[in-house]
Design an enzyme around this catalytic site. Structure first.
Site, PDB file in Angstrom:
ATOM      1  N   LYS A   1      -3.068 -11.297  -0.371  1.00  0.00           N
ATOM      2  CA  LYS A   1      -3.348 -11.755  -1.683  1.00  0.00           C
ATOM      3  C   LYS A   1      -2.688 -12.401  -2.359  1.00  0.00           C
ATOM      4  O   LYS A   1      -3.343 -13.746  -2.868  1.00  0.00           O
ATOM      5  CB  LYS A   1      -4.658 -11.121  -2.680  1.00  0.00           C
ATOM      6  CG  LYS A   1      -4.935 -11.421  -3.410  1.00  0.00           C
ATOM      7  CD  LYS A   1      -6.479 -11.719  -2.790  1.00  0.00           C
ATOM      8  CE  LYS A   1      -7.271 -11.980  -3.514  1.00  0.00           C
ATOM      9  NZ  LYS A   1      -8.423 -11.385  -3.131  1.00  0.00           N
TER      10      LYS A   1
ATOM     11  N   GLU B   1      10.474  -0.116   0.309  1.00  0.00           N
ATOM     12  CA  GLU B   1       9.769  -1.082   0.018  1.00  0.00           C
ATOM     13  C   GLU B   1       8.580  -0.914  -2.012  1.00  0.00           C
ATOM     14  O   GLU B   1       7.876  -1.740  -1.984  1.00  0.00           O
ATOM     15  CB  GLU B   1       8.126  -1.047   0.900  1.00  0.00           C
ATOM     16  CG  GLU B   1       7.333   0.517   0.574  1.00  0.00           C
ATOM     17  CD  GLU B   1       7.643   1.717   1.565  1.00  0.00           C
ATOM     18  OE1 GLU B   1       8.938   1.774   1.971  1.00  0.00           O
ATOM     19  OE2 GLU B   1       6.700   2.083   2.263  1.00  0.00           O
TER      20      GLU B   1
ATOM     21  N   ASP C   1     -10.090 -15.960  -2.257  1.00  0.00           N
ATOM     22  CA  ASP C   1     -10.070 -16.201  -0.965  1.00  0.00           C
ATOM     23  C   ASP C   1     -11.778 -17.336  -0.192  1.00  0.00           C
ATOM     24  O   ASP C   1     -11.056 -18.346   0.399  1.00  0.00           O
ATOM     25  CB  ASP C   1     -10.179 -15.091  -0.291  1.00  0.00           C
ATOM     26  CG  ASP C   1      -9.928 -14.278  -0.463  1.00  0.00           C
ATOM     27  OD1 ASP C   1      -8.679 -14.288  -1.355  1.00  0.00           O
ATOM     28  OD2 ASP C   1     -10.421 -12.525  -0.122  1.00  0.00           O
TER      29      ASP C   1
ATOM     30  N   HIS D   1      11.612   5.095   0.520  1.00  0.00           N
ATOM     31  CA  HIS D   1      10.777   3.924   1.168  1.00  0.00           C
ATOM     32  C   HIS D   1      11.130   2.603   0.017  1.00  0.00           C
ATOM     33  O   HIS D   1      11.016   2.817  -0.932  1.00  0.00           O
ATOM     34  CB  HIS D   1       9.261   4.421   0.022  1.00  0.00           C
ATOM     35  CG  HIS D   1       8.229   5.709   1.200  1.00  0.00           C
ATOM     36  ND1 HIS D   1       7.695   5.225   1.523  1.00  0.00           N
ATOM     37  CD2 HIS D   1       8.368   6.535   0.415  1.00  0.00           C
ATOM     38  CE1 HIS D   1       7.267   5.893   2.491  1.00  0.00           C
ATOM     39  NE2 HIS D   1       7.801   7.370   1.535  1.00  0.00           N
TER      40      HIS D   1
ATOM     41  N   CYS E   1      11.559   7.054   6.606  1.00  0.00           N
ATOM     42  CA  CYS E   1      10.713   8.339   5.686  1.00  0.00           C
ATOM     43  C   CYS E   1      10.010   8.716   7.873  1.00  0.00           C
ATOM     44  O   CYS E   1      10.530   9.319   8.135  1.00  0.00           O
ATOM     45  CB  CYS E   1       8.922   8.150   4.791  1.00  0.00           C
ATOM     46  SG  CYS E   1       8.726   9.874   4.480  1.00  0.00           S
ATOM     47  N   TYR E   2       8.565   8.479   7.584  1.00  0.00           N
ATOM     48  CA  TYR E   2       8.481   9.395   9.095  1.00  0.00           C
ATOM     49  C   TYR E   2       8.423   8.652  10.118  1.00  0.00           C
ATOM     50  O   TYR E   2       9.253   9.116  10.988  1.00  0.00           O
ATOM     51  CB  TYR E   2       7.033   9.167   8.733  1.00  0.00           C
ATOM     52  CG  TYR E   2       6.096   9.710   9.902  1.00  0.00           C
ATOM     53  CD1 TYR E   2       5.743  11.352   9.915  1.00  0.00           C
ATOM     54  CD2 TYR E   2       6.183   9.097  10.778  1.00  0.00           C
ATOM     55  CE1 TYR E   2       5.499  12.320  11.489  1.00  0.00           C
ATOM     56  CE2 TYR E   2       5.101   9.750  12.530  1.00  0.00           C
ATOM     57  CZ  TYR E   2       5.315  11.000  12.831  1.00  0.00           C
ATOM     58  OH  TYR E   2       4.320  11.819  13.831  1.00  0.00           O
TER      59      TYR E   2
ATOM     60  N   GLY F   1       4.686   8.616   7.178  1.00  0.00           N
ATOM     61  CA  GLY F   1       3.083   8.727   7.546  1.00  0.00           C
ATOM     62  C   GLY F   1       2.844   9.999   7.635  1.00  0.00           C
ATOM     63  O   GLY F   1       3.424  10.734   6.415  1.00  0.00           O
TER      64      GLY F   1
END
Ligand code: XMP
Length: 514
Positions: free
Chosen positions: A370, A171, A227, A169, A82-83, A55
């Site tokens: 997606k 990710e 989609d 991070h 992190c945050y 964040g």
């Protein structure tokens, strides 16, 4: 059987959707919720684990996003990133303060102690750091697991309570062993079995839809995009001819696109649905005649689309369900899921629900990212050229033509774009470039062709790489490929005598060219 899930609590960092995607790559289902979500609600979802994201704030600042201490006392494993890591320490009695050295970018993290979170991870591993605060003292009961040159606590754990904090991070792909670390958390520490798979998702969804709709009728607006196509096929497999799909061809689609949609969904295609193609090209061109202002063009196209759809819906009469191709980022970004409320209101044709007489909305892809929608599309047997279609704006070529839109300009941009796409595919670049297309500038200039003077349009080629479509860089396309595209466009597309390559990034440009 209850779907096992991990919950990602969003503190507003930029990579939050990525966290959820990486977890799902470990075949563990997960959902994102704002940090403001009531703890009772979180508990009632019975998550197998909780991940606190990054964040933008300092956790010790007044009014900063926070969480209750109780979150760490529910007996559910928690991983702070992190945050989220700093907040965990702050709330549990450690110390977080401004770091003497800000860390940003790829950084070597040294794992100094054995930890289930770092099982099979190299002792020195490259991780992505982005922080100005740091944990200067871990909370009581925590031990330091890893550090970097500038950060004494790059990872800490309280193994007994299943609480883990990491400053970097995992990710982000620059963290080389990030997926392994997240996998260790969700599989080993949280004990998730990892049974979230696209084939079973598709199968279960079809069964659920069938159950829900019963003998009812459903209506779906088909745009030909990924989609709505995947949503329509899933519905068609579930309820067959109880589904009607309306496809409005506004004359602003890419070359042959309308026919391709018809080939898949029309009466000669593999599905037993009711397919209605409305050829409304002339109607749109008429409305757009003389209009040059981009926002006004968007508005006209959006409104006309709804009018056309409304006329069709009236002919069909009342239906039980309206199908929409909403996907998970739409849910998160509209502020319903996470915290990073980037609302892209202009991006999709609104107003559809109001013009249809229906009882309930069905959104079969509401929980998917997606790339998962694409996987579902392949599972459903949808042709690859549809599944891997690039993002294409609702207002179509209407926002890739500068100045007035008319049939002649649409033909030029369609032909130029088709050549561009063909050559990019031939060069093997079609899956590596984020988004690329040809657009038509409103500029005409003098040229010579043969012995003749010409006074023709300039086509602009755009190609960008982007992670989230909020920022983008122009893609580096080999010179020879651009040369071939240029000469083919000038030779084959009547009305064009110059080709430009647009180098602009976003910001200051946008991805589209309007
Ligand atoms: P911009 O041009 O805003 O585009 O940088 C960012 C991304 O959004 C797509 N885009 C749209 N998609 N309806 C859509 O469904 C729209 O009105 C629209 N406008 C832009 C664009 O193609 C890019 O991927």
């Amino acid at each position: 059987m209850e779907q096992e899930k991990v919950i990602v609590i969003d503190f507003g960092g930029q990579y939050n959707q990525l966290v959820a995607r990486r977890v799902r790559e470990c075949n563990v289902y997960c959902e994102i919720y704002s940090y403001k979500t009531d703890l009772g609600q979180i508990r009632s979802m019975r998550p197998k684990g909780i991940i606190l994201t990054g964040g933008p704030n300092s956790c010790y600042a007044e009014g900063a996003a926070t969480c209750e201490k109780e979150l760490f006392e529910m007996g559910i494993p928690v991983l702070g990133l992190c945050y989220g890591a700093q907040l965990m320490m702050h709330v549990l009695g450690g110390k977080v303060e401004k770091a003497p050295v800000r860390e940003y970018g790829k950084t070597e993290v040294k794992v100094e102690q054995d930890s289930p979170l770092f099982a099979d991870v190299s002792q020195n591993t490259i991780c992505w750091m982005s922080h100005f605060d740091y944990i200067s003292r871990p909370a009581p009961g925590f031990s330091v697991v890893a550090h970097t040159t500038d950060c004494p606590v790059a990872a800490a754990e309280n193994r007994e309570k299943n609480l883990y904090a990491i400053q970097f991070h995992p990710e982000v792909l620059h963290t080389l062993e990030g997926t392994k670390i997240l996998g260790n958390f969700v599989r080993t520490i949280c004990g998730c079995g990892g049974s979230w798979r696209m084939d079973s998702f598709v199968e279960n969804s079809i069964a659920e839809i069938r159950n829900k709709v019963g003998n009812g009728k459903a209506l779906c607006a088909l745009s030909g995009g990924v989609d709505s196509s995947v949503a329509a096929v899933m519905m068609a497999k579930a309820i067959g001819s109880q589904l009607t799909c309306v496809f409005v061809d506004h004359g602003l689609l890419r070359k042959r696109e309308g026919d391709e949609v018809e080939e898949v969904f029309g009466e000669n295609g593999p599905y037993q649905l009711n397919f209605i193609r409305v050829n409304a090209q002339e109607r749109f061109y008429r409305k757009l005649s003389g209009v040059t202002e981009p926002e006004q063009k968007r508005k006209i196209i959006g409104e006309e689309f709804i009018r056309v759809f409304e006329e069709e819906a009236k002919k069909i009469g009342a239906v039980d369900y309206l199908v929409q191709g909403t996907i998970y980022p739409d849910v998160v970004e509209s502020g319903l899921g996470g915290e990073s409320a980037v609302i892209k209101s202009h991006h999709n044709v609104g107003g559809l629900p109001e013009c249809v007489d229906f009882k309930e909305i069905i959104e079969p892809l509401r929980s998917l990212f997606k790339d998962e929608v694409r996987k579902a599309g392949l599972e459903l047997g949808i042709p690859e050229h549809l599944v891997f279609r690039q993002p294409f704006p609702g207002p179509g070529l209407g926002i890739r033509i500068i100045g007035e839109v008319n049939a002649e300009k649409v033909r030029i941009v369609q032909d130029a774009d088709a050549i561009y796409r063909e050559e990019i595919a031939k060069a093997g670049l079609d899956r590596t470039i984020g988004q690329y297309f040809a657009a038509l500038t409103n500029m005409r200039s003098v040229g010579v062709m043969g012995d003749e003077r010409t006074y023709d349009y300039a086509v602009a080629l755009r190609a960008v790489n982007t992670v989230d479509f909020m920022t983008a860089e122009s893609a580096e396309i080999p010179w020879e490929v651009l040369q071939t595209v240029m000469s083919r466009i000038i030779n084959e597309v009547r009305g064009v005598n110059r080709v430009f390559y647009d180098l602009t990034s976003k910001p200051p440009g946008t991805i589209e060219f309007e």
